[in-house]
Design a protein around this motif. Structure first.
Motif, PDB file in Angstrom:
ATOM      1  N   TRP E  91       0.831  -1.200   0.000  1.00 36.66           N
ATOM      2  CA  TRP E  91       0.000   0.000   0.000  1.00 36.66           C
ATOM      3  C   TRP E  91       0.863   1.246   0.000  1.00 36.66           C
ATOM      4  O   TRP E  91       2.010   1.241   0.445  1.00 36.66           O
ATOM      5  CB  TRP E  91      -0.908  -0.018   1.231  1.00 36.66           C
ATOM      6  CG  TRP E  91      -1.819  -1.202   1.278  1.00 36.66           C
ATOM      7  CD1 TRP E  91      -2.935  -1.408   0.518  1.00 36.66           C
ATOM      8  CD2 TRP E  91      -1.696  -2.369   2.116  1.00 36.66           C
ATOM      9  NE1 TRP E  91      -3.513  -2.617   0.824  1.00 36.66           N
ATOM     10  CE2 TRP E  91      -2.786  -3.226   1.800  1.00 36.66           C
ATOM     11  CE3 TRP E  91      -0.798  -2.774   3.092  1.00 36.66           C
ATOM     12  CZ2 TRP E  91      -2.983  -4.456   2.433  1.00 36.66           C
ATOM     13  CZ3 TRP E  91      -0.990  -3.991   3.719  1.00 36.66           C
ATOM     14  CH2 TRP E  91      -2.059  -4.818   3.391  1.00 36.66           C
ATOM     15  N   ASP E  95      -2.952   5.314   0.259  1.00 36.45           N
ATOM     16  CA  ASP E  95      -3.891   4.253   0.637  1.00 36.45           C
ATOM     17  C   ASP E  95      -4.129   4.283   2.151  1.00 36.45           C
ATOM     18  O   ASP E  95      -5.261   4.102   2.614  1.00 36.45           O
ATOM     19  CB  ASP E  95      -3.334   2.873   0.257  1.00 36.45           C
ATOM     20  CG  ASP E  95      -3.301   2.640  -1.240  1.00 36.45           C
ATOM     21  OD1 ASP E  95      -4.143   3.211  -1.961  1.00 36.45           O
ATOM     22  OD2 ASP E  95      -2.430   1.875  -1.696  1.00 36.45           O
ATOM     23  N   GLY E 126      12.699   4.609   1.337  1.00 41.52           N
ATOM     24  CA  GLY E 126      12.980   5.990   0.957  1.00 41.52           C
ATOM     25  C   GLY E 126      11.847   6.596   0.140  1.00 41.52           C
ATOM     26  O   GLY E 126      11.409   7.721   0.389  1.00 41.52           O
ATOM     27  N   ARG E 127      11.367   5.808  -0.816  1.00 42.73           N
ATOM     28  CA  ARG E 127      10.291   6.325  -1.684  1.00 42.73           C
ATOM     29  C   ARG E 127       9.003   6.547  -0.903  1.00 42.73           C
ATOM     30  O   ARG E 127       8.311   7.546  -1.082  1.00 42.73           O
ATOM     31  CB  ARG E 127      10.028   5.337  -2.822  1.00 42.73           C
ATOM     32  CG  ARG E 127      11.139   5.321  -3.845  1.00 42.73           C
ATOM     33  CD  ARG E 127      10.929   4.222  -4.884  1.00 42.73           C
ATOM     34  NE  ARG E 127      12.191   3.955  -5.569  1.00 42.73           N
ATOM     35  CZ  ARG E 127      12.560   2.791  -6.067  1.00 42.73           C
ATOM     36  NH1 ARG E 127      11.745   1.743  -5.977  1.00 42.73           N
ATOM     37  NH2 ARG E 127      13.722   2.643  -6.660  1.00 42.73           N
ATOM     38  N   GLY E 129       8.734   7.144   2.221  1.00 43.24           N
ATOM     39  CA  GLY E 129       8.901   8.291   3.108  1.00 43.24           C
ATOM     40  C   GLY E 129       8.649   9.600   2.382  1.00 43.24           C
ATOM     41  O   GLY E 129       7.989  10.510   2.906  1.00 43.24           O
ATOM     42  N   ALA E 130       9.172   9.693   1.165  1.00 45.24           N
ATOM     43  CA  ALA E 130       8.954  10.917   0.389  1.00 45.24           C
ATOM     44  C   ALA E 130       7.480  11.072   0.038  1.00 45.24           C
ATOM     45  O   ALA E 130       6.926  12.171   0.085  1.00 45.24           O
ATOM     46  CB  ALA E 130       9.804  10.885  -0.881  1.00 45.24           C
ATOM     47  N   ALA E 133       5.612  12.187   3.033  1.00 47.70           N
ATOM     48  CA  ALA E 133       5.817  13.623   3.271  1.00 47.70           C
ATOM     49  C   ALA E 133       4.904  14.442   2.363  1.00 47.70           C
ATOM     50  O   ALA E 133       4.297  15.424   2.800  1.00 47.70           O
ATOM     51  CB  ALA E 133       7.279  13.988   3.036  1.00 47.70           C
ATOM     52  N   ARG E 134       4.793  14.003   1.112  1.00 45.07           N
ATOM     53  CA  ARG E 134       3.906  14.726   0.191  1.00 45.07           C
ATOM     54  C   ARG E 134       2.464  14.664   0.666  1.00 45.07           C
ATOM     55  O   ARG E 134       1.686  15.590   0.458  1.00 45.07           O
ATOM     56  CB  ARG E 134       3.989  14.108  -1.214  1.00 45.07           C
ATOM     57  CG  ARG E 134       5.250  14.492  -1.966  1.00 45.07           C
ATOM     58  CD  ARG E 134       5.108  14.223  -3.465  1.00 45.07           C
ATOM     59  NE  ARG E 134       4.952  12.804  -3.770  1.00 45.07           N
ATOM     60  CZ  ARG E 134       5.956  11.949  -3.948  1.00 45.07           C
ATOM     61  NH1 ARG E 134       7.209  12.355  -3.828  1.00 45.07           N
ATOM     62  NH2 ARG E 134       5.719  10.704  -4.249  1.00 45.07           N
ATOM     63  N   LEU E 167      16.927   7.529   5.911  1.00 41.98           N
ATOM     64  CA  LEU E 167      15.969   7.161   4.862  1.00 41.98           C
ATOM     65  C   LEU E 167      14.682   7.966   4.942  1.00 41.98           C
ATOM     66  O   LEU E 167      13.821   7.845   4.082  1.00 41.98           O
ATOM     67  CB  LEU E 167      15.657   5.659   4.941  1.00 41.98           C
ATOM     68  CG  LEU E 167      16.839   4.716   4.717  1.00 41.98           C
ATOM     69  CD1 LEU E 167      16.390   3.263   4.842  1.00 41.98           C
ATOM     70  CD2 LEU E 167      17.487   4.944   3.357  1.00 41.98           C
ATOM     71  N   GLY E 168      14.541   8.775   5.993  1.00 38.39           N
ATOM     72  CA  GLY E 168      13.392   9.669   6.047  1.00 38.39           C
ATOM     73  C   GLY E 168      12.368   9.363   7.129  1.00 38.39           C
ATOM     74  O   GLY E 168      11.257   9.913   7.095  1.00 38.39           O
ATOM     75  N   ALA E 169      12.717   8.520   8.100  1.00 37.63           N
ATOM     76  CA  ALA E 169      11.763   8.201   9.164  1.00 37.63           C
ATOM     77  C   ALA E 169      11.378   9.448   9.962  1.00 37.63           C
ATOM     78  O   ALA E 169      12.238  10.260  10.307  1.00 37.63           O
ATOM     79  CB  ALA E 169      12.361   7.160  10.111  1.00 37.63           C
ATOM     80  N   ASP E 170      10.089   9.583  10.267  1.00 36.52           N
ATOM     81  CA  ASP E 170       9.603  10.642  11.156  1.00 36.52           C
ATOM     82  C   ASP E 170       9.453  10.135  12.580  1.00 36.52           C
ATOM     83  O   ASP E 170       9.363  10.928  13.520  1.00 36.52           O
ATOM     84  CB  ASP E 170       8.242  11.157  10.677  1.00 36.52           C
ATOM     85  CG  ASP E 170       8.324  11.846   9.336  1.00 36.52           C
ATOM     86  OD1 ASP E 170       9.174  12.750   9.183  1.00 36.52           O
ATOM     87  OD2 ASP E 170       7.552  11.483   8.433  1.00 36.52           O
TER      88      ASP E 170
END
Lengths: 278, 278, 278, 278, 278
Positions: E91, E95, E126-127, E129-130, E133-134, E167-170
């Motif tokens: 997902w 989603d 990574g993808r 995460g981006a 963010a969007r 990798l972008g984890a919040d």
């Protein structure tokens, strides 16, 4: 119309053509017409064939179309009895809707030998489920114990059903468990309706006895293919199922099934062999 | 114009250029011009070549373009006689429509050795069929018994045709079955028109006899390539087919075919070898 | 401006930088400037480098840019002489147009060892051709006999050219056939213009003799790289080609080429080795 | 602000976190804050981390963010010293821009063992470069001699730089060549600015001597990571680089670097080992 | 409501259904209802199941939904104890948002045997995460030491957490380190909140002692699954966690946990075995 919340349903599965010209299923126009004129609640077709379903054929509303989005791949041929290698998704829920379907379906292929094929199959189911939700199309998942390493058992049916729910199934289509208690537990534990598949063509009276037992355990209906169209008179077989499932009329059902005739001799399909192991 | 519901059709297949400069098919402008000026109903080209078809060339309407979306891949070279390894889809139905086609086509490659290649081929056909439906472009499927494990037989043709229908074919292009009864059954059971492919170049009179027999069994037309352009006078060969298929004029057809000449000596293509095994 | 229908064209290929700092091609700004100020009709660059072409540099219109969309992959390094393993498409026709190109180009890699790599390369060419057509950008295909199993011959050039046309080529870039008759036949049979590639750096007078023979056989022009920039005075070499190709002035051309100097000693590229086998 | 055309630049690379909690780089908030308050022109971060860069932290403009789009993959773990297997692109230039970056960067991984991994890496660079151009985001390429088969040499640096330009690099980040002539030639031949990377942590005075030599040979700046944050006082190390690179003040730079302290003992990273081979 | 900045949080993980009908987790409606009526801050579900969470069930706000985007794949079956082979993302963050989630989550699978599977997993994180963010959806990453080559240790937890941040984890969800100092360092070094996962079902009092120690070391909360629903009275177990985590009431917590009962006997899951090695 198909309404899984209101009443028990009879769905005719006519999606075995991916196995080739299977005995009883060769004559497409005749069989589609017979289903269209029947009292069945629904018909399960590949999305590729769904566009050819005749729609309103008589004075009663035609069965609703449930469209399969994927196909099993047995070896490298058609109906050769080779082992299940993988599945492929050919159509999207949007394709199913465009073909007139009110529900779409995918296989959860148990017993594959290749872990990536299994992983991909799981991923496709999850994605298709999300896409079906976006398209407001209910999504059915069918655990299929067809792989060379599949070991069908009541426990395995429960596990597969649980995973299917986790992956986003709105409706389950499962093999009938051997123990009625298992089916009752599955129905109680499942947050979505449970339909039972018909399986290998067999003695009509025995089969109807099983159908009635499944209903008694709480199933929401049946999805039956070769036990309908592998008989000389498919229309009578559908009638038998409608009587047994929707009206609980076992005697009337047996009478109709007798008129339908016993299964035509035909080569067992690959998945029958698996079923027997189960 | 191509109209498969109204009359029997003659389609010229000029899509063998993926096998290289095949004898008789090297001179592209000459052959495209000859077809454009003929009475054929349609011409089958790869989508890549379709844009070069000259359109209205004479005083009569030009043949309609049917565009192939995929190519067979034989080994790693061009026309080397290596075995069929896979197919690849190069174009979408939208590409075909943009190139002026009124129908698109894909191969169902039988007898592949790799199950994933077979699975992918099936998946591409299903997806392309759905996309063609969205683009309102009829979709032809051609079972191709070209793989190293292919075993062409009347039964296998029926199985492949049935699967093609399941995958969403709007038109079938199949090899001519050996038994006329098989073709009659196929036509009866198929919910879509059935065209027969011409195959290996051979004696003109014999070939026309087969064509007439196919028509008698109910086929909707023929798709003929090398039996046209592998002869010295392709225009006469087209004329022969038009007489035989559309007018049932076997005598006139044989006369034209005699004028077309016998097939030029040329290397057999890989799929001829398969055909002989069939 | 590049105009393949109006006059014979000289295109300078400066796209060998994917092989690293090749002798004569290291100094990018100097070479781009020299081409920009020349009378060449076009310059072939990778799409990645195309944006750096200086455009109008003098008083005459600058050569048009032809952008390569893909690169050959030789082993796992840069300019190592390893065998051709595959190709990869890095850019779309839209990328080429955005970089200022008036035409885009892809390789048809002959002699690969892996059938899937070959199949993928074919598929990419077909798709890129369709995308180029949508972008109204002419599409050049270059059969490259660089694979370990490649067997370049006049027959193989014809086969590859025929396949390229089938895949949607608007222009062909091919090695010069040994037999002038073959080139004449290719030009006659091809529905699209045929350009001849320059190949391995060699004696200037001999090379120009070949160029003139290609023109005499009907070629639409040449695409020359190292025979230009692998010489001490590339500008003079371009002048020689313009005289030979566009003006048919072989004497003047030889004079200019003498001023350009003979090829600098440098390591042969992988594809030269293949060429010698041819 | 980063301005590669106007002045020589100091960029701090803090993107080694893909190797885990590397000594000196564990404390993310402290290091990001130190860089934000420094006189560095830019900071190189993965796109994933870029969103956490504090922006304007003091009275001076904060360093500009350069965002890495990909990561190297060493074996199947984190910081294990396993060999470089492949790279993966995780983010698009649009993702980088959304994270506040003014430039994006990708690796050109030299010395891989698998040709398809190498081919894919090349393809991703080309595509990302085109996408960066569409997003008006400058695109940096870094040849990384980290693969098991990598052989770093001055010639190999030139080859890799040339290929990077061909693939669409707007800026180069390369290891410092051993011979200053090589760097001078690279700067002369390159149509885009050349930055030199810092590499393995080492003696501060020696390192600054190299930095000044790189600037003398025409480099546009440096990209330094562990030679900054692998020292006890990273802020002083940044100050040293700014003095050396931007002001040519080698004496002042050495004073600051002495205050920064010598590198903390830490495990060598995989790519240091490669560097030593070079 | 889940608010990781304001107070310590209790999240109930009910996403083990991908392992089948795990003891205590079979009855989906009962467990979802119990969580919905509890004081937990959040519930972690697969995106496929998230749509079935009942939302406001009582007089208090229902727990917020955190949706898992991926699933681990253990061999080719369900709950068979086979080794971790790969993960698959089913997902998208969109989603998850459509299913009502306020946060999404992915696994960072440590100890895989196949480098490409590891590389792909990193790339997907990574993808995603981006994309999260969007979509303005916070993104949690969970290092999972479940692979056959995984070696869980405090150092390995730090490395995995550092990579996850890169990798972008919040938000991080990690196993509890053995040394409280390690957890304190992780919390100090991490730019994002750190939640600790509950792990294998075990003695209630001991477990609560660990929970309180984690909170003392600075963790932002816990994510607990089988230590809740693998007990006879899950509601009481949730109450115990709320008391321990949110109110620091260890005595009250132990009282509630005693009422919850000790873990039901059940088969250890694959990842428990890994945990014991750690």
């Amino acid at each position: 119309m198909l309404d899984l919340t209101d009443r028990r349903s009879v769905v005719i599965a006519f999606d075995h053509g991916t196995e080739g010209a299977v005995r009883g299923g060769e004559d497409v126009p005749r069989m589609l017409d017979a289903i269209a004129r029947s009292q069945a609640d629904g018909v399960l077709l590949t999305t590729g064939l769904a566009r050819r379903f005749p729609g309103e054929a008589g004075t009663t509303p035609a069965p609703a179309v449930l469209a399969g989005l994927d196909v099993p791949v047995f070896g490298t041929g058609i109906g050769t009895g080779a082992k299940l290698v993988t599945t492929r998704q050919l159509w999207s829920p949007a394709d199913a809707a465009a073909a007139g379907a009110v529900m779409c379906k995918m296989l959860l292929p148990l017993g594959l030998e290749d872990a990536d094929a299994w992983a991909d199959a799981i991923a496709r189911i999850g994605r298709a489920g999300a896409e079906a939700a976006r398209a407001s199309l209910p999504f059915m998942v069918e655990p299929a114990f067809w792989g060379p390493a599949a070991q069908q058992s009541d426990k395995a049916i429960l596990d597969a059903a649980r995973l299917s729910v986790e992956l986003g199934a709105d409706v389950l289509k499962v093999p009938g468990p051997r123990d009625p208690e298992t089916l009752a537990a599955l129905v109680a534990w499942s947050p979505v309706p449970v339909l039972i598949l018909g399986g290998t063509p067999r003695d009509g009276a025995d089969f109807l006895g099983q159908v009635v037992a499944w209903m008694a355990a709480g199933a929401s209906g049946v999805v039956v293919g070769r036990n309908v169209w592998n008989r000389p008179q498919p229309t009578a077989a559908i009638d038998a199922l409608v009587r047994a499932v929707r009206h609980g009329d076992l005697d009337g059902a047996r009478e109709s099934m007798a008129a339908a005739g016993e299964p035509l001799p035909s080569a067992a399909l690959r998945y029958d062999q698996e079923e027997e192991q189960g």
